[in-house]
Design an enzyme around this catalytic site. Structure first.
Site, PDB file in Angstrom:
ATOM      1  N   CYS A   1      86.396  33.781  60.019  1.00  0.00           N
ATOM      2  CA  CYS A   1      86.444  32.366  60.426  1.00  0.00           C
ATOM      3  C   CYS A   1      87.849  31.866  60.768  1.00  0.00           C
ATOM      4  O   CYS A   1      88.046  31.166  61.764  1.00  0.00           O
ATOM      5  CB  CYS A   1      85.818  31.492  59.347  1.00  0.00           C
ATOM      6  SG  CYS A   1      86.271  31.949  57.669  1.00  0.00           S
TER       7      CYS A   1
ATOM      8  N   HIS B   1      88.126  24.521  58.178  1.00  0.00           N
ATOM      9  CA  HIS B   1      89.421  25.153  57.933  1.00  0.00           C
ATOM     10  C   HIS B   1      90.491  24.500  58.820  1.00  0.00           C
ATOM     11  O   HIS B   1      90.264  24.221  60.005  1.00  0.00           O
ATOM     12  CB  HIS B   1      89.380  26.641  58.310  1.00  0.00           C
ATOM     13  CG  HIS B   1      88.548  27.499  57.402  1.00  0.00           C
ATOM     14  ND1 HIS B   1      88.011  27.082  56.212  1.00  0.00           N
ATOM     15  CD2 HIS B   1      88.187  28.803  57.534  1.00  0.00           C
ATOM     16  CE1 HIS B   1      87.355  28.073  55.639  1.00  0.00           C
ATOM     17  NE2 HIS B   1      87.433  29.131  56.425  1.00  0.00           N
TER      18      HIS B   1
ATOM     19  N   VAL C   1      75.670  30.042  56.252  1.00  0.00           N
ATOM     20  CA  VAL C   1      75.783  30.435  57.661  1.00  0.00           C
ATOM     21  C   VAL C   1      74.383  30.625  58.240  1.00  0.00           C
ATOM     22  O   VAL C   1      74.095  30.190  59.359  1.00  0.00           O
ATOM     23  CB  VAL C   1      76.623  31.720  57.814  1.00  0.00           C
ATOM     24  CG1 VAL C   1      76.649  32.175  59.268  1.00  0.00           C
ATOM     25  CG2 VAL C   1      78.042  31.497  57.308  1.00  0.00           C
TER      26      VAL C   1
ATOM     27  N   GLN D   1      92.069  26.629  53.781  1.00  0.00           N
ATOM     28  CA  GLN D   1      90.684  27.016  53.995  1.00  0.00           C
ATOM     29  C   GLN D   1      89.727  26.340  53.014  1.00  0.00           C
ATOM     30  O   GLN D   1      89.965  26.291  51.808  1.00  0.00           O
ATOM     31  CB  GLN D   1      90.562  28.543  53.908  1.00  0.00           C
ATOM     32  CG  GLN D   1      91.367  29.221  55.006  1.00  0.00           C
ATOM     33  CD  GLN D   1      91.206  30.728  55.053  1.00  0.00           C
ATOM     34  OE1 GLN D   1      92.198  31.421  55.246  1.00  0.00           O
ATOM     35  NE2 GLN D   1      90.004  31.242  54.895  1.00  0.00           N
TER      36      GLN D   1
ATOM     37  N   SER E   1      64.587  35.889  47.265  1.00  0.00           N
ATOM     38  CA  SER E   1      64.160  34.736  48.069  1.00  0.00           C
ATOM     39  C   SER E   1      62.895  34.997  48.875  1.00  0.00           C
ATOM     40  O   SER E   1      62.433  34.104  49.595  1.00  0.00           O
ATOM     41  CB  SER E   1      65.268  34.342  49.044  1.00  0.00           C
ATOM     42  OG  SER E   1      66.451  34.071  48.357  1.00  0.00           O
TER      43      SER E   1
HETATM   44  N1  LIG Z   1      81.121  30.829  55.075  1.00  0.00           N
HETATM   45  C1  LIG Z   1      81.909  31.073  56.111  1.00  0.00           C
HETATM   46  O1  LIG Z   1      82.717  30.237  56.545  1.00  0.00           O
HETATM   47  C2  LIG Z   1      81.807  32.368  56.805  1.00  0.00           C
HETATM   48  C3  LIG Z   1      82.504  32.533  57.978  1.00  0.00           C
HETATM   49  C4  LIG Z   1      82.445  33.747  58.632  1.00  0.00           C
HETATM   50  C5  LIG Z   1      81.680  34.742  58.089  1.00  0.00           C
HETATM   51  N2  LIG Z   1      81.006  34.562  56.941  1.00  0.00           N
HETATM   52  C6  LIG Z   1      80.220  35.670  56.418  1.00  0.00           C
HETATM   53  O2  LIG Z   1      78.842  35.355  56.451  1.00  0.00           O
HETATM   54  C7  LIG Z   1      78.201  35.926  55.336  1.00  0.00           C
HETATM   55  C8  LIG Z   1      77.440  34.873  54.559  1.00  0.00           C
HETATM   56  O3  LIG Z   1      78.276  33.791  54.184  1.00  0.00           O
HETATM   57  P1  LIG Z   1      77.638  32.466  53.556  1.00  0.00           P
HETATM   58  O4  LIG Z   1      78.766  31.540  53.368  1.00  0.00           O
HETATM   59  O5  LIG Z   1      76.445  32.028  54.346  1.00  0.00           O
HETATM   60  O6  LIG Z   1      77.126  33.017  52.119  1.00  0.00           O
HETATM   61  P2  LIG Z   1      76.002  32.419  51.166  1.00  0.00           P
HETATM   62  O7  LIG Z   1      75.774  30.979  51.407  1.00  0.00           O
HETATM   63  O8  LIG Z   1      76.389  32.855  49.788  1.00  0.00           O
HETATM   64  O9  LIG Z   1      74.664  33.203  51.605  1.00  0.00           O
HETATM   65  C9  LIG Z   1      74.503  34.576  51.427  1.00  0.00           C
HETATM   66  C10 LIG Z   1      73.206  35.035  52.084  1.00  0.00           C
HETATM   67  O10 LIG Z   1      73.121  36.463  51.961  1.00  0.00           O
HETATM   68  C11 LIG Z   1      71.865  36.785  51.373  1.00  0.00           C
HETATM   69  N3  LIG Z   1      71.945  38.005  50.581  1.00  0.00           N
HETATM   70  C12 LIG Z   1      72.730  38.246  49.517  1.00  0.00           C
HETATM   71  N4  LIG Z   1      72.482  39.492  49.029  1.00  0.00           N
HETATM   72  C13 LIG Z   1      71.546  40.031  49.827  1.00  0.00           C
HETATM   73  C14 LIG Z   1      70.858  41.282  49.831  1.00  0.00           C
HETATM   74  N5  LIG Z   1      71.115  42.229  48.930  1.00  0.00           N
HETATM   75  N6  LIG Z   1      69.919  41.495  50.788  1.00  0.00           N
HETATM   76  C15 LIG Z   1      69.635  40.534  51.707  1.00  0.00           C
HETATM   77  N7  LIG Z   1      70.252  39.327  51.740  1.00  0.00           N
HETATM   78  C16 LIG Z   1      71.178  39.088  50.808  1.00  0.00           C
HETATM   79  C17 LIG Z   1      71.539  35.595  50.489  1.00  0.00           C
HETATM   80  O11 LIG Z   1      70.190  35.617  50.153  1.00  0.00           O
HETATM   81  P3  LIG Z   1      69.664  35.004  48.734  1.00  0.00           P
HETATM   82  O12 LIG Z   1      69.626  33.521  48.923  1.00  0.00           O
HETATM   83  O13 LIG Z   1      68.310  35.623  48.601  1.00  0.00           O
HETATM   84  O14 LIG Z   1      70.630  35.455  47.693  1.00  0.00           O
HETATM   85  C18 LIG Z   1      71.955  34.461  51.415  1.00  0.00           C
HETATM   86  O15 LIG Z   1      70.951  34.262  52.379  1.00  0.00           O
HETATM   87  C19 LIG Z   1      79.295  36.665  54.566  1.00  0.00           C
HETATM   88  O16 LIG Z   1      79.323  38.000  55.014  1.00  0.00           O
HETATM   89  C20 LIG Z   1      80.541  35.969  54.972  1.00  0.00           C
HETATM   90  O17 LIG Z   1      81.673  36.790  54.864  1.00  0.00           O
HETATM   91  C21 LIG Z   1      81.047  33.395  56.287  1.00  0.00           C
END
Ligand SMILES: NC(=O)c1ccc[n+]([C@@H]2O[C@H](COP(=O)([O-])OP(=O)(O)OC[C@H]3O[C@@H](n4cnc5c(N)ncnc54)[C@H](OP(=O)(O)O)[C@@H]3O)[C@@H](O)[C@H]2O)c1
Length: 343
Positions: free
Chosen positions: A128, A243, A17, A155, A43
């Protein structure tokens, strides 16, 4: 009143995201003076976007922002969103941490943008699957009211995070090469060549997943109607991104499929693709990388005298997450709400 251009933090900038957030801020020419990417300490120092260096979250690094767009999971949001807000930023949060907090507006840009005026420093971006559904429901709600929804979602794995996309690819390769699917990754079972009737997790004693509960609760909050009855089943399917949803809507007043189709054609954020006999209907592979919510298969429910069925598809990383967050930032900017907040 406008403090633009803004200093913007993107928290979770190394994630799926977060990557789309960085791209959309540039693509849509959002007025920024500086974008600072944040992620976990793992990171820090990495380069993302156009030569931006990832920062760790510390009391010092979070100072001086106008806006903070969060997509780093609920725990990071709970810990750091209030600190960004206390330091003067308006936070748009993608996690579920604050969505049902009565003091936090839960907003879809085409549906309830007026709710942003009540923000106190944090605004929540919906889940989402809820997001794309309510974009299509709003015009129908305004025309005929909504009594009940029966929803089945299909999804994509990108909704679980980037590790889930890697898992699907690895499993598919393993099965096709005859080596077997291997590790289940973030899921309870193999996702490749399968459909899991479990998107999200089951809280103890609950026979619906947290994803299904979000669909119920967030739909009511965004549409501003607690009496809408929602019956969801959320299914994880081996689609990389996008989705799909089957939604049957029992309306409060009669509404024909033709009238619904016309309403949806002129509604913001929606593209109607509805010539099923010619093979024209929304599909995840076409929505991937695109902004609209696509709606098709608009038809009368033969099992109910006052119900319509729809098929709704959107890119869960764009409209389902990053695009709506940037659209909320745009509305906050247009309405002079970036520096302003309800006490
Ligand atoms: N994917 C979807 O369709 C979707 C839709 C709506 C909402 N969301 C929400 O958006 C968020 C991220 O989803 P995503 O799919 O982008 O996940 P993702 O690809 O797994 O990315 C997670 C991000 O969070 C960072 N992170 C993890 N632990 C952290 C910490 N302790 N401190 C600071 N940063 C941290 C990670 O950094 P590192 O790379 O350093 O680990 C990475 O930048 C979630 O809350 C999810 O529920 C996702």
């Amino acid at each position: 009143m406008s403090g633009a251009p803004y200093r913007v933090a993107v928290v979770g900038a190394t994630g799926q995201v977060g990557g789309v957030l960085l791209a959309l801020l540039a693509e849509r020419s959002f007025p920024v003076s500086e974008i600072v990417p944040f992620a976990s300490s793992r990171s820090a120092g990495r380069m993302v976007g156009e030569g931006l260096v990832v920062q760790p979250l510390t009391e010092e690094t979070i100072q001086g922002f106008d806006l903070a767009l969060f997509s780093a999971g609920g725990a990071t949001s709970r810990a750091w969103s209030p600190r960004f807000a206390a330091a003067g930023a308006v936070v748009v949060d993608n996690s579920s941490a604050f969505r049902m907090d009565p003091d936090v507006p839960l907003v879809v840009s085409e549906v309830n943008p007026d709710d942003l005026a009540a923000h106190r420093g944090i605004v929540a971006n919906p889940n989402c699957s809820t997001m794309q559904m309510v974009v299509a429901l709003r015009p129908i709600q305004l025309a005929a009211g909504i009594e009940r929804l029966v929803v089945t979602t299909f999804q994509a794995v990108s909704g679980t995070g980037k590790n889930a996309v890697d898992t699907l690819r690895a499993q598919a390769g393993g099965v096709l090469s005859g080596d077997g699917a291997g590790d289940a990754g973030p899921y309870a079972h193999q996702i490749a060549f399968n459909a899991l009737p479990q998107a999200g997790s089951f809280a103890e004693g609950d026979d619906h997943t947290d994803e299904e509960r979000k669909l119920i609760n967030e739909t009511k909050k965004i549409l501003g109607d607690d009496t809408i009855r929602v019956s969801p089943t959320c299914v994880r399917v081996p689609v990389v991104n996008g989705h799909s949803e089957s939604v049957t809507i029992e309306t409060r007043a009669p509404l024909s499929a033709d009238d619904a189709r016309e309403l949806l054609r002129s509604a913001p954020g929606i593209v109607v693709l509805d010539d099923p006999a010619a093979g024209s209907y929304p599909m995840a592979i076409d929505a991937d990388g695109e902004d609209p919510v696509y709606v098709g298969r608009i038809r009368q429910d033969p099992g109910h005298p006052q119900a319509l069925s729809l098929w709704i598809v959107a890119d869960n990383l764009r409209k389902g997450a990053a695009l709506n967050a940037v659209q909320l930032a745009e509305v906050l900017h247009e309405r002079g709400l970036v520096g302003a907040r309800v006490a």
